[in-house]
Design an enzyme around this catalytic site. Structure first.
Site, PDB file in Angstrom:
ATOM      1  N   LYS A 260       0.860  -1.185   0.000  1.00 49.53           N
ATOM      2  CA  LYS A 260       0.000   0.000   0.000  1.00 49.53           C
ATOM      3  C   LYS A 260       0.899   1.238   0.000  1.00 49.53           C
ATOM      4  O   LYS A 260       1.765   1.383   0.864  1.00 49.53           O
ATOM      5  CB  LYS A 260      -0.890  -0.005   1.249  1.00 49.53           C
ATOM      6  CG  LYS A 260      -1.638   1.311   1.514  1.00 49.53           C
ATOM      7  CD  LYS A 260      -2.528   1.235   2.765  1.00 49.53           C
ATOM      8  CE  LYS A 260      -3.138   2.600   3.100  1.00 49.53           C
ATOM      9  NZ  LYS A 260      -3.983   2.581   4.323  1.00 49.53           N
ATOM     10  N   LYS A 272      -9.929  12.709   8.654  1.00 45.50           N
ATOM     11  CA  LYS A 272      -9.366  12.359   9.964  1.00 45.50           C
ATOM     12  C   LYS A 272      -9.276  13.597  10.845  1.00 45.50           C
ATOM     13  O   LYS A 272      -9.168  14.707  10.339  1.00 45.50           O
ATOM     14  CB  LYS A 272      -7.944  11.805   9.780  1.00 45.50           C
ATOM     15  CG  LYS A 272      -7.864  10.428   9.167  1.00 45.50           C
ATOM     16  CD  LYS A 272      -6.412   9.984   9.026  1.00 45.50           C
ATOM     17  CE  LYS A 272      -6.311   8.623   8.372  1.00 45.50           C
ATOM     18  NZ  LYS A 272      -6.899   7.529   9.152  1.00 45.50           N
ATOM     19  N   ARG A 346      -7.671  -0.538   1.507  1.00 47.93           N
ATOM     20  CA  ARG A 346      -8.227  -1.784   0.978  1.00 47.93           C
ATOM     21  C   ARG A 346      -8.767  -1.600  -0.434  1.00 47.93           C
ATOM     22  O   ARG A 346      -8.808  -2.552  -1.211  1.00 47.93           O
ATOM     23  CB  ARG A 346      -9.305  -2.319   1.939  1.00 47.93           C
ATOM     24  CG  ARG A 346     -10.530  -1.456   2.050  1.00 47.93           C
ATOM     25  CD  ARG A 346     -11.346  -1.761   3.286  1.00 47.93           C
ATOM     26  NE  ARG A 346     -10.723  -1.262   4.507  1.00 47.93           N
ATOM     27  CZ  ARG A 346     -11.225  -1.447   5.736  1.00 47.93           C
ATOM     28  NH1 ARG A 346     -12.345  -2.123   5.893  1.00 47.93           N
ATOM     29  NH2 ARG A 346     -10.601  -0.960   6.783  1.00 47.93           N
TER      30      ARG A 346
END
Ligand code: BES
Ligand code: MN
Ligand code: ZN
Length: 492
Positions: A260, A272, A346
């Site tokens: 990643k 965030k 993901r």
């Protein structure tokens, strides 16, 4: 500056050096090879050990004056109990060079109990890890205040073929760690997807690997809707990079390493909190591990076929960014409902894992700073390990332990799949807070078809927000060593 390493045969007592590092296991016995040094010091080593002033515990350091020996100063460094001897030796070597660097000794000599043929390899890695720093962006202090950087280290060991080979292996692996940690520590405005791709191209040129770089256009043609939805909020061109190292049997199925490479993760629209968000520059440590491992594997000239793949982009909130509720179609063809744009890793990995099928892999291992949940589950001492093939999981955990980057398995049971079922698409990208590291891996599993697969969640282990004694705050180099040990274990 890189550390220049050399080997030397002979007695520690006879070597002129500003700093002699003596690496000692737990206990109060003086190793026989230190007797003559002890003699020069009038028995100071024996007395120190007998009195228990130094017990050889992990991270224990005792500073002695060189006295009438030929060393300016002597540092005793503890290796701890010999449960994992290589880990203790590596950590002690790292602590030694870190301390030497702070002292400004310029060079050092390291001596460890003899008998281990791999010792020069392990010490070389440790010394390099400990001496590492990233100072490119700091104005150097005035000449007069400048400490001598540690640039040279000599390891006392036999100087025969075996020791020389071990040293060369250690330097190869250290070079891999250096690539990985440097990229990881670089700020997000410098370590861009483009820089990661250029680094791959550079490694490829130096070691004759085939390197392919796909940008947004090419990924659109490949219908990588999952990866691309992460990249749609940033003006920067995302990169999908493959690096092919083929020194194994012609036609033999390769090991595929996947990383990643989020050069920065703001969370996107599901943004965030500001506090400690700067650490999200480390969200590319999986990709850095792939690059570091490819560098090391090529230097080690391992007889094996390996393909490194990483996906690099940044996760940004913007007018074009993907939104919660959006549905995208992945490279594999499965539809994905985006619940949380901060579960972006993901989404990138899904398309990489699907793309990996084209290499007909013998095994695929991915590494990703994937979930905060993994940090809650395992802390900073173990990488989360999950996979579809138990033999491969065991093999990866063994490799990780050898690399002193321990991993711990978490389950991938079908029950967890319930948590990522979507009302409108085949799957959703977030399963909520419970079992977050597992549901993330369950999501990946949906895209890891046609090969044995293991996922490494390195969110807690790839970097540290605090000083780790032997390693400063910042990138640890994980999973570089794990990748290298796994590949080495499979090499012919
Ligand atoms: N890069 C983060 C995971 C992370 C968190 C790495 C802390 C290192 C330290 C990842 O992209 C992320 O944001 N994951 C979310 C998933 C959630 C929204 C389902 C998380 O862990 O909170
Ligand atoms: Mn995220
Ligand atoms: Zn992320």
């Amino acid at each position: 500056m890189a550390l220049t390493l050399a080997l030397r045969d002979g007695d520690a007592a006879d070597i002129d050096t500003p700093l002699l590092g003596v690496l000692l296991p737990a206990g109060n016995e003086l190793p026989p090879e230190l007797r003559s040094l002890d003699g020069r010091l009038g028995g100071a080593l024996t007395r120190t050990l007998e009195r228990g002033d130094f017990r050889g515990a992990r991270d224990e350091i005792l500073h002695l004056d060189g006295g009438s020996s030929r060393a300016g100063r002597i540092l005793l460094v503890g290796m701890g109990a010999p449960t994992e001897p290589a880990a203790g030796l590596r950590r002690a070597a790292s602590l030694l060079s870190r301390q030497a660097h702070r002292m400004g000794s310029g060079s050092l000599v390291a001596v460890a109990p003899s008998g281990d043929a791999d010792a020069p390899e392990v010490i070389a890695i440790g010394l390099n890890l400990g001496a590492w720093e990233y100072i490119d962006l700091k104005t150097p202090p005035p000449e007069a205040e400048r400490k001598k950087p540690l640039t040279r280290a000599t390891i006392i060991a036999g100087d025969g073929r075996e020791s020389k080979d071990a040293l060369a292996r250690g330097e190869a692996i250290a070079a891999g760690y250096e690539v990985s940690r440097r990229l990881s520590q670089m700020p997000g405005n410098l370590c861009t997807p483009d820089l990661l791709a250029k680094t791959a191209t550079d490694i490829g040129r130096r070691h004759k690997l085939k390197v392919t770089v796909l940008g947004r256009r090419e990924m659109e043609r490949q219908k990588m809707g999952s990866f691309l939805c992460v990249a749609q909020g940033t003006p920067e061109d995302p990169k999908l990079v493959t690096m092919e190292y083929r020194k194994g049997k012609r036609g033999a199925a390769p090991i595929v390493l996947v990383g990643k490479g989020l050069c920065f993760d703001t969370g996107g629209i599901s943004i965030k909190p500001a506090d400690r968000m700067e650490f999200m520059k480390f969200d590319m440590c999986g990709a850095a591990g792939v690059l570091g491992a490819m560098e090391a594997i090529a230097r080690l000239k391992l007889k094996v076929n390996v393909v490194g793949i990483f996906g690099a982009t940044t996760n940004m909130p913007s007018g074009t960014a993907v939104k919660p509720g959006d549905v995208v179609i992945s490279h594999l063809g499965k539809s994905i409902e985006i619940i949380n744009t901060d579960a972006e890793g993901r989404l990138v990995l899904a398309d990489l894992l699907s793309y990996a099928r084209r290499f007909k892999p013998a095994a695929v291992i991915d590494a990703a700073t994937l979930t905060g949940a993994c940090v809650i589950a395992l802390g900073h001492s173990a990488t989360g390990v999950l996979g579809t093939d138990q033999a491969l999981v065991d093999e990866v955990i063994t490799a990780a332990r050898k690399a002193t980057e321990p991993g711990w398995q978490l389950p991938l049971w079908d029950d967890y799949k319930e948590l990522i079922k979507s009302d409108v698409a085949d799957i959703k990208n977030s399963g909520g807070r419970a079992g977050g590291a597992i549901t993330a891996a369950m999501f990946l599993k949906e895209f890891a078809e046609e090969y044995p697969w293991v996922h490494l969640d390195i969110a807690g282990t790839a970097y540290s927000e605090t000083d780790l004694v032997a390693i400063p705050r910042g990138p640890t180099g994980v999973p570089t060593g794990t990748f290298v040990e796994f590949v080495r274990g499979r090499a012919g």
